[in-house]
Scaffold this motif. Structure first.
Motif, short mmCIF file in Angstrom:
data_model
loop_
_atom_site.label_atom_id
_atom_site.label_comp_id
_atom_site.label_asym_id
_atom_site.label_seq_id
_atom_site.Cartn_x
_atom_site.Cartn_y
_atom_site.Cartn_z
N CYS A 83 0.85 -1.20 0.05
CA CYS A 83 0.04 -0.04 -0.04
C CYS A 83 1.07 1.21 -0.18
CB CYS A 83 -0.97 0.09 1.19
SG CYS A 83 -0.39 0.86 2.68
N TRP A 139 0.80 4.10 1.53
CA TRP A 139 1.18 5.00 2.56
C TRP A 139 1.92 4.21 3.80
CZ3 TRP A 139 -0.16 9.76 1.25
CH2 TRP A 139 -1.21 9.74 0.22
N MET A 196 -3.03 2.10 -3.83
CA MET A 196 -3.16 3.09 -2.85
C MET A 196 -3.47 2.58 -1.43
SD MET A 196 -2.44 5.73 -4.34
CE MET A 196 -2.93 7.08 -3.26
N CYS A 197 -4.00 1.38 -1.29
CA CYS A 197 -4.40 0.93 0.08
C CYS A 197 -4.61 -0.61 0.03
CB CYS A 197 -5.81 1.35 0.37
SG CYS A 197 -6.46 0.89 1.87
N SER A 198 -4.08 -1.57 0.81
CA SER A 198 -4.09 -2.75 0.81
C SER A 198 -5.67 -3.31 0.54
CB SER A 198 -3.65 -3.47 1.95
OG SER A 198 -4.64 -3.17 3.26
N GLY A 228 0.21 -3.94 3.97
CA GLY A 228 -0.30 -2.87 4.17
C GLY A 228 -0.17 -2.35 5.50
N CYS A 229 -0.77 -1.22 5.99
CA CYS A 229 -0.51 -0.48 7.07
C CYS A 229 -0.78 -1.52 8.21
CB CYS A 229 -1.34 0.77 7.19
SG CYS A 229 -1.12 1.81 5.63
N CYS A 247 -4.49 2.48 8.60
CA CYS A 247 -4.88 2.58 7.44
C CYS A 247 -5.20 3.78 7.06
CB CYS A 247 -5.94 1.56 7.01
SG CYS A 247 -6.59 1.95 5.29
N HIS A 248 -4.76 4.54 5.93
CA HIS A 248 -4.90 6.01 5.50
C HIS A 248 -6.43 6.19 5.14
CE1 HIS A 248 -3.15 9.82 4.14
NE2 HIS A 248 -3.83 9.49 3.18
N TYR A 249 -7.18 4.98 5.02
CA TYR A 249 -8.51 5.15 4.51
C TYR A 249 -9.28 4.52 5.90
CZ TYR A 249 -6.31 6.32 0.24
OH TYR A 249 -5.31 6.72 -0.68
N ASN A 272 -7.50 -2.33 5.64
CA ASN A 272 -6.56 -3.34 5.78
C ASN A 272 -7.30 -4.27 6.52
OD1 ASN A 272 -6.54 -1.64 8.02
ND2 ASN A 272 -4.40 -1.57 8.22
#
Ligand code: FES
Lengths: 308, 142
Positions: B13, B15, B41-43, B66-67, B72-74, B78
């Motif tokens: 991901c 971020w 962009m995101c897992s 992922g984070c 998680c940025h979103y 994750n």
């Protein structure tokens, strides 16, 4: 009088159910017959494989399961101008495709020796006069070029009739690109889909009227399935099993659905729920998500060396 | 199989884990060159289809990173990936790919070392398992 077009139909690795759908054309049969004649159809008439006429449209049911299927498919392709891959077996391999979870030896043993209704004391596996099975079931388009795919198990008669008539009139036929949910009359909860338990139909009895089946705990394949059937099953409270195959935007119907179910499951307690829980509730992943499309999936057959 | 032949596709991901790869790089950590990193962009964007496609195209293993939970940025992509991967492991077992060939973990942007260790661990694991049978079997049949 203008010359009529010649239609042929053929059955390969299928169950002939798709042909019943043709037999069920009803009044539209008259419209078809006005434009065309059935010139070759092992289901309707006596045919000889070495006397196949030139055909304008060939409708092929069933996938490629054995050597004979492949040979006939190739032979007929040469005679036909336009080939329709007809029904889910031809399009994606269909239910026989679940045989791809086993080796040919396992399948033959099950069919000829283990099956309780087959007395076979000497344990003979026939290998003469029966065509040999190929290593796995394949969709028709892996053996020959096809010009149009009309999926369904079986395809609805009106859908096929419409497609055939349009073709005969020289119009192009286009399949919908939307998924089943788009045409399903059931209401989706406004806050989005969420499920907190996975159940089978008999465990919940009659689902609530008008509410989407997924939040009620049923695995409905609608989100990954093409909207060609008009959501017949969900409208009578039966979850979609995905028999029409994926939409054109989906590469692998089962994987797409796995993604959808895993994301929706427990979404309300996203951060606290045990991630293993959803997997624990699903015993038969392949059977649930790939009932109809295993041979067309990204991993089309079980790998036999145990991943080693 | 020879270590040079090990092919691993790794989804990171943007971020966290991709940052982790950067950290590993800028601090000159050593790890085997067998991975192909794909940034998403995101897992939560990673679908089972991606993992299966990697195998179809000849990968011997797949790593998804992922984070960490909560980072998680979103918000919660994750968590969804986490649940998805549990089903993917089961599917991989059923289809004879073997769940050992797939691995998912959380790597933050500061964890360059964890990134390098994860890659090392997977390369060793796949080297022992040998090349993935899918492409080989399909090619042999064709
Ligand atoms: S942004 Fe890293 S997992 Fe969502």
């Amino acid at each position: 009088m203008v010359e009529k077009a010649k239609i042929g139909t053929m059955w390969l690795g299928g169950c002939s159910g798709c042909h019943l759908s043709i037999a069920d054309f009803h009044e539209s049969l008259l419209d078809v017959m006005e434009l065309a004649d059935f010139e070759f159809s092992p289901v309707l008439m006596d045919t000889k494989y070495d006397e196949v006429p030139e055909l304008d449209v060939l409708i092929v049911e069933g996938g490629i399961r054995n050597e004979e299927n492949r040979e006939l498919a190739e032979e007929l392709r040469e005679k036909a101008n336009f080939v329709i891959s007809y029904g889910t077996c031809a399009a994606y391999g269909g239910i026989p495709g679940l045989g791809n979870l086993h080796t040919v030896e396992e399948l033959e043993k099950e069919a000829y020796i283990n099956s309780p209704s087959t007395p076979n004391e000497e344990g003979i596996i026939p290998n003469e006069d029966v065509p040999a099975l190929e290593s796995r079931v394949r969709p028709l388009n892996e053996a020959i070029d096809v010009d149009l795919v009309v999926p369904g198990c079986p395809p609805r008669s009106d859908v096929v009739a419409e497609a055939v008539i349009a073709l005969l009139k020289g119009e192009t036929v286009e399949l919908p690109t939307t998924n089943l949910c788009d045409v399903c009359p059931r209401e989706k909860p406004p806050e989005g889909l969420a499920m907190d338990v996975i159940k089978r139909q008999f465990e919940i009895g009659k689902p609530e009227d008008d509410l989407c089946l997924i939040p009620q705990g049923l695995i409905c394949m609608g989100p990954a399935t093409i909207s060609l059937c008009g959501a017949e099953c969900p409208s009578i409270a039966i979850q979609c099993r995905g028999c029409y195959g994926p939409t054109s935007k989906v590469m692998d119907q089962g994987a797409k659905m796995i993604s959808a179910i895993a994301s929706d499951y427990g979404i309300e307690e996203d951060k606290t729920i045990d991630p293993e829980q959803v997997a624990d509730q699903l015993d038969d992943i392949v059977g649930t998500f790939y009932t109809y499309t295993l041979p067309a999936a990204l991993i089309p057959a079980k790998m036999q060396k145990g991943g080693k | 199989m020879a270590e040079d032949d090990v092919k691993i596709v790794m989804f990171c991901c943007n971020w966290c884990s991709y940052g982790g790869a950067d950290t590993a790089g800028t601090s000159r950590m050593q790890y085997p060159p067998n991975i192909r990193v794909i940034r998403v962009m995101c897992s939560g964007r990673i679908e089972p289809q991606f993992v299966l496609k990697a195998f179809r195209e000849g990968a011997d293993g797949v790593i998804v990173a992922g984070c960490h939970h909560g980072d998680c940025h979103y918000d919660a992509g994750n968590y969804k990936l986490d649940r998805r991967m549990r089903l993917v492991y089961k599917l991989a077992e059923d289809m004879g790919i073997g769940k050992e060939r797939i691995y998912h973990d959380w790597i933050s942007a500061s964890e360059g070392e964890k990134f390098a260790d994860t890659v090392k661990m997977m390369v060793t694991r796949i080297k022992e398992l040998g090349s993935a049978p899918l492409k080989e079997q399909l090619d042999a049949e064709a």
